[in-house]
Design a protein around this motif. Structure first.
Motif, PDB file in Angstrom:
ATOM      1  N   ASP A   1      48.516 -64.575-104.584  1.00  0.00           N
ATOM      2  CA  ASP A   1      47.082 -64.214-104.872  1.00  0.00           C
ATOM      3  C   ASP A   1      46.568 -62.924-104.434  1.00  0.00           C
ATOM      4  N   PRO A   2      47.107 -62.065-105.345  1.00  0.00           N
ATOM      5  CA  PRO A   2      46.578 -60.626-105.059  1.00  0.00           C
ATOM      6  C   PRO A   2      45.094 -60.471-105.266  1.00  0.00           C
ATOM      7  N   GLY A   3      44.425 -59.462-104.834  1.00  0.00           N
ATOM      8  CA  GLY A   3      43.159 -59.172-104.746  1.00  0.00           C
ATOM      9  C   GLY A   3      42.444 -59.308-105.727  1.00  0.00           C
ATOM     10  N   SER A   4      43.078 -58.752-107.068  1.00  0.00           N
ATOM     11  CA  SER A   4      42.245 -58.851-108.353  1.00  0.00           C
ATOM     12  C   SER A   4      42.661 -60.161-109.203  1.00  0.00           C
ATOM     13  N   LYS A   5      41.809 -60.845-109.237  1.00  0.00           N
ATOM     14  CA  LYS A   5      42.244 -62.143-110.199  1.00  0.00           C
ATOM     15  C   LYS A   5      41.919 -61.796-111.570  1.00  0.00           C
TER      16      LYS A   5
ATOM     17  N   TYR B   1      31.584 -51.472 -93.445  1.00  0.00           N
ATOM     18  CA  TYR B   1      31.057 -51.164 -94.843  1.00  0.00           C
ATOM     19  C   TYR B   1      31.131 -52.184 -95.669  1.00  0.00           C
ATOM     20  N   SER B   2      31.809 -53.413 -95.473  1.00  0.00           N
ATOM     21  CA  SER B   2      31.840 -54.701 -96.029  1.00  0.00           C
ATOM     22  C   SER B   2      30.602 -55.306 -95.833  1.00  0.00           C
ATOM     23  N   GLU B   3      30.247 -55.273 -94.617  1.00  0.00           N
ATOM     24  CA  GLU B   3      29.004 -55.995 -93.995  1.00  0.00           C
ATOM     25  C   GLU B   3      27.830 -55.417 -94.758  1.00  0.00           C
ATOM     26  N   LYS B   4      27.614 -54.068 -94.874  1.00  0.00           N
ATOM     27  CA  LYS B   4      26.572 -53.490 -95.350  1.00  0.00           C
ATOM     28  C   LYS B   4      26.438 -53.417 -96.677  1.00  0.00           C
TER      29      LYS B   4
ATOM     30  N   TRP C   1      35.856 -64.536 -95.656  1.00  0.00           N
ATOM     31  CA  TRP C   1      36.780 -64.256 -96.611  1.00  0.00           C
ATOM     32  C   TRP C   1      36.298 -63.458 -97.564  1.00  0.00           C
ATOM     33  N   GLN C   2      34.988 -63.589 -97.770  1.00  0.00           N
ATOM     34  CA  GLN C   2      34.263 -62.520 -98.862  1.00  0.00           C
ATOM     35  C   GLN C   2      34.121 -61.210 -98.192  1.00  0.00           C
ATOM     36  N   LEU C   3      33.787 -61.373 -96.928  1.00  0.00           N
ATOM     37  CA  LEU C   3      33.734 -59.960 -96.208  1.00  0.00           C
ATOM     38  C   LEU C   3      35.050 -59.373 -96.275  1.00  0.00           C
ATOM     39  N   ARG C   4      36.094 -59.921 -95.884  1.00  0.00           N
ATOM     40  CA  ARG C   4      37.477 -59.468 -95.776  1.00  0.00           C
ATOM     41  C   ARG C   4      37.875 -58.785 -97.148  1.00  0.00           C
ATOM     42  N   GLY C   5      37.584 -59.760 -98.352  1.00  0.00           N
ATOM     43  CA  GLY C   5      37.779 -59.099 -99.516  1.00  0.00           C
ATOM     44  C   GLY C   5      37.075 -58.046-100.046  1.00  0.00           C
ATOM     45  N   ASN C   6      35.987 -57.823 -99.537  1.00  0.00           N
ATOM     46  CA  ASN C   6      35.210 -56.809 -99.975  1.00  0.00           C
ATOM     47  C   ASN C   6      35.150 -55.426 -99.089  1.00  0.00           C
ATOM     48  N   ILE C   7      36.232 -55.301 -98.416  1.00  0.00           N
ATOM     49  CA  ILE C   7      36.126 -54.002 -97.557  1.00  0.00           C
ATOM     50  C   ILE C   7      36.661 -52.849 -98.400  1.00  0.00           C
ATOM     51  N   VAL C   8      37.354 -52.904 -99.638  1.00  0.00           N
ATOM     52  CA  VAL C   8      37.602 -51.851-100.330  1.00  0.00           C
ATOM     53  C   VAL C   8      36.297 -51.220-101.096  1.00  0.00           C
ATOM     54  N   ALA C   9      35.766 -52.366-101.817  1.00  0.00           N
ATOM     55  CA  ALA C   9      34.326 -52.234-102.452  1.00  0.00           C
ATOM     56  C   ALA C   9      33.325 -51.684-101.373  1.00  0.00           C
ATOM     57  N   GLY C  10      33.360 -51.959-100.222  1.00  0.00           N
ATOM     58  CA  GLY C  10      32.300 -51.497 -99.338  1.00  0.00           C
ATOM     59  C   GLY C  10      32.508 -50.031 -98.936  1.00  0.00           C
ATOM     60  N   ILE C  11      33.890 -49.709 -99.129  1.00  0.00           N
ATOM     61  CA  ILE C  11      34.089 -48.279 -98.706  1.00  0.00           C
ATOM     62  C   ILE C  11      33.900 -47.349 -99.974  1.00  0.00           C
ATOM     63  N   GLU C  12      34.230 -47.914-101.097  1.00  0.00           N
ATOM     64  CA  GLU C  12      34.151 -47.277-102.438  1.00  0.00           C
ATOM     65  C   GLU C  12      32.336 -47.168-102.791  1.00  0.00           C
ATOM     66  N   ALA C  13      31.599 -48.130-102.162  1.00  0.00           N
ATOM     67  CA  ALA C  13      30.387 -47.799-102.288  1.00  0.00           C
ATOM     68  C   ALA C  13      29.691 -46.473-101.747  1.00  0.00           C
TER      69      ALA C  13
ATOM     70  N   HIS D   1      40.396 -34.611 -90.938  1.00  0.00           N
ATOM     71  CA  HIS D   1      38.900 -35.052 -91.387  1.00  0.00           C
ATOM     72  C   HIS D   1      38.790 -35.635 -92.568  1.00  0.00           C
ATOM     73  N   LEU D   2      39.466 -36.747 -92.531  1.00  0.00           N
ATOM     74  CA  LEU D   2      39.529 -37.485 -93.734  1.00  0.00           C
ATOM     75  C   LEU D   2      39.377 -38.896 -93.181  1.00  0.00           C
ATOM     76  N   PRO D   3      38.234 -39.496 -93.164  1.00  0.00           N
ATOM     77  CA  PRO D   3      38.140 -40.783 -92.342  1.00  0.00           C
ATOM     78  C   PRO D   3      39.159 -41.844 -93.057  1.00  0.00           C
ATOM     79  N   THR D   4      39.995 -42.516 -92.127  1.00  0.00           N
ATOM     80  CA  THR D   4      40.872 -43.496 -92.709  1.00  0.00           C
ATOM     81  C   THR D   4      40.427 -44.950 -91.999  1.00  0.00           C
ATOM     82  N   VAL D   5      40.202 -45.675 -92.971  1.00  0.00           N
ATOM     83  CA  VAL D   5      39.987 -47.165 -92.393  1.00  0.00           C
ATOM     84  C   VAL D   5      41.122 -48.108 -92.822  1.00  0.00           C
ATOM     85  N   CYS D   6      41.867 -48.817 -91.807  1.00  0.00           N
ATOM     86  CA  CYS D   6      42.922 -49.707 -91.992  1.00  0.00           C
ATOM     87  C   CYS D   6      42.790 -50.914 -91.817  1.00  0.00           C
ATOM     88  N   PHE D   7      43.389 -51.868 -92.567  1.00  0.00           N
ATOM     89  CA  PHE D   7      43.279 -53.247 -92.394  1.00  0.00           C
ATOM     90  C   PHE D   7      44.650 -53.723 -93.178  1.00  0.00           C
TER      91      PHE D   7
END
Lengths: 452, 452
Positions: free
Chosen positions: A126-130, A253-256, A314-326, A357-363
């Motif tokens: 079940d990779p991220g991109s269906k 980021y995802s929540e927003k 799960w939607q929030l978890r799956g959206n972390i990258v998109a939230g950052i890319e926003a 000085h490159l903010p790094t989000v980990c999950f």
């Protein structure tokens, strides 16, 4: 071009000047490439003819699926012939007795999961991109959220049909459950990123689905406690299907982006756990064990999710990258370390981000030691971003190697991680990778410049 | 010899005239071989020196474990140097956090299972011979009784250290849970029967053991009904750990040999099922489902085994081959077919045995489509036995190939199945096996004459 049209027909050949930008621009870096032509074969026979023509015309080839990869592996960089498999998208057969699904490489993961599910069965990877094609997921040995219990794409490929650059059609693997009859060439092609051969048919193993599942969200004050809890869960009888780790900071980021809120407010780091099985009572016992283990390792709050809340979380978890890319361009990381090196690794990644000085989000998929990270460009100029990023990545991948980790768990090496992979990998290993490549693609026509 | 003694010391080198017969006589065929010398290295460094010397002295090499293989794979046939790994039998470390056991190749399966069990963990692969070395089970990708639920040796090998004929030491695999960083060379060495490289260190994955298990014996009048029941069980939620099939006729040899009786007297064919898990109640539900499925597919009787009876029944099952060997020399079969071809395959095997007047007893790991068979020589002269057997096997392996089956599920090809393997395998596949061999062993020094 004339010969390509003879092979595929006019409507399935795109001249270079008409190739859409999505084929020529890398989605991660924005790097621009150029291709010789773009073709859409319909059959193994057409692929063989394309390969034979490529030899004659001295062309290189890039096989590609939906282009959802994150390593630049399908970016044409030296006027390659792009072979797009999206029209080879037929489900060729489903044998319920042997639990085997036969497909063309261009079927999407979404279509496979839907088809199998409708028949009452289950394809776990079940990779991220269906939208990814199954061929693409085989080429990268894609993983996903359920790997901790069910394994990765490799574990569900029974057999492949591969077109070699010689024009030969090579069958590898078997639809039998076991096989000790000759070298395992199948696993050589899985994860080879389109550099050894062109996959034209795939036989997948499917399984009986679990009856029921339950997700639980657990909050912690400290990331280190999440890691300790993960180790305790993996040595227990909880048997998790998913064990996802993320931090409040990244989740914001995802929540927003989604306009949703995580249903637990306390804590700085979270573990999102799913258990599945047949017996609802047994499942309750298992997730209660997980909650108890969390409590003894620093967990401060937990929530057994309702079906509705689980979908949101799960939607929030799956959206972390998109939230950052926003909010920023980002470099996607896919490192993997031994299970007991996660805390040190995430701490190091975050300290490194601060230093540059490159903010790094980990999950990440904590049950596999697979840490994704997004390194954010923010307002930096292209030159400054590339300079800082490349220094940061050099340090990072060296650290990962020191932890006995690897640059990629499930995305592959492609173009973007090649330099770092080659710098850290054992030289004897790399030497023999090149020699194996020579066996199957002596002229280096297949996805050249990728992987090594 | 002088150099061998310099490398290993006098007490770990055996001159050809002093090599015990067990090293020189194939246990299946009785065929006699001859070796250059027999050495017992203690370390990777010594193995490297042996390999370098073999190059200089133009020697071939056979790495071997306990010699429990069933395909003649370790029989010296052209004055090879025998490298016995029985003194490289150290457990090098057990990391409970990453669930990784690091061992030398000469540790026996029994020692590994005992060690891990004592630590509270579980190494699932369970081939028949517990005296086998772990190196041998990796070289053949051994399976065993629990494969239907837990998989085979391949599924538990995280990483290998391999000495190549060049003298290079090649690390393959990783102790991380996932890996998409370069070609999967690890799986190439697993099951390569000592023909590609010499395994000098192995890192295994262990798991948390099940809490409890239950075995059930089910009787049928017809073999075909066993197969139907097996397919139904595999499409259900029974999740069997073991699914063994045998016939009354074959079991009689084991009963006589052990002086024990199967606790079910009715029926002509049997299914021996085990389920394991955490929750005794859930396990009851699962085996009851299996019994119900058997009843609807022709099962005539069933017995839920007590702990004591289970030991006896498993002992009887495990002793079938020994029971047959007590009355006759036999050719051990290890074919594997797609799950829904078992009945036809066993029927064909038995009819073939009748036609050639070579009694053939079939039994097997039904959950994997892995059918073992014993073709009995009885009173036949060596010449007549060899003639009939070779004709029978030609027909048999051709039939297996027509069923999309393979000559070996878990024993390997070795010397004894080579001819049939090469006759039935896809020629493109065989061509590339040879080319891969060229990469790692260009002078064909490693276990030459085996596999292909």
């Amino acid at each position: 071009m004339k010969r390509l049209i003879e092979i595929c027909g006019k409507e399935r050949v795109t001249a270079p000047e008409l190739i859409p930008q999505e084929y020529l621009v890398d989605s991660v870096t924005g790097r621009q490439g150029e291709a010789y032509a773009l073709v859409f074969p319909l059959s193994t026979e057409e692929v063989v003819e394309l390969v034979v023509y490529a030899q004659l015309a001295d062309l290189s080839i890039i096989p590609r699926g939906a282009g959802t990869g994150l390593t630049g592996a399908t970016l044409p960089v030296s006027s390659e012939l792009l072979i797009d498999f999206s029209l080879m998208n037929q489900i060729l057969g489903f044998d319920k007795e042997t639990l085997t699904l036969k497909v063309q490489p261009g079927v999407t993961l979404a279509d496979i999961q839907a088809y199998v599910s409708q028949e009452g069965y289950f394809y776990p990877p079940d990779p991220g991109s269906k939208d990814a094609t199954i061929g693409g997921t085989v080429a990268t040995n894609a993983g996903g959220m359920r790997a901790v219990k069910y394994g990765v794409t490799r574990d569900y490929v029974r057999a492949l049909e591969v077109v070699l650059l010689s024009g030969e059609v090579l069958p590898v693997g078997s639809i039998t459950e076991k096989n000790s009859s000759g070298y395992d060439l199948k696993d050589l092609f899985i994860g080879s990123e389109g550099t050894l051969g062109i996959i034209t048919e795939i036989q997948l193993k499917v399984i009986v689905p679990p009856v029921t599942s339950q997700s639980v969200l657990i909050a912690f004050d400290q990331l280190a406690d999440v890691s300790k809890t993960v180790l305790a869960i993996l040595s227990s009888h909880v048997e998790p299907t998913a064990l996802e780790l993320f931090e409040k900071e990244g989740m914001a980021y995802s929540e927003k982006d989604l306009g949703l809120k995580l249903p637990l407010d306390s804590g700085a780091a979270y573990l999102l756990l799913t258990v599945d099985g047949q017996d609802p009572k047994e499942i309750i016992a298992r997730y209660q064990t997980a909650i108890r283990l969390a409590e003894t390792h620093g967990g401060i709050d937990s929530l057994v999710l309702t079906a509705e809340t689980a979908v949101q979380v799960w939607q929030l978890r799956g959206n972390i990258v998109a939230g950052i890319e926003a909010v920023s361009q980002q470099e996607p990381l896919d490192v993997v370390v031994p299970l007991n090196r996660m805390t040190e690794t995430i701490d190091f990644m975050k300290a490194l981000g601060q230093r540059y000085h490159l903010p790094t989000v980990c999950f990440g998929h904590a049950g596999d030691g697979n840490i994704h990270g997004c390194i954010m460009r923010q307002h930096l100029s292209a030159a400054e971003w590339e300079k800082r990023l490349s220094q940061l990545l050099s340090e990072l991948y060296h650290f990962i190697s020191d932890q006995q980790g690897l640059p990629s768990a499930e995305h592959g090496i492609g173009l973007l991680k090649k330099e770092y992979f080659l710098k850290e990998a054992n030289p004897v290993y790399v030497k023999y990778l090149r020699q194996v490549k020579q066996v199957f693609d002596p002229d280096n026509r297949l996805n050249p410049t990728k992987l090594f």
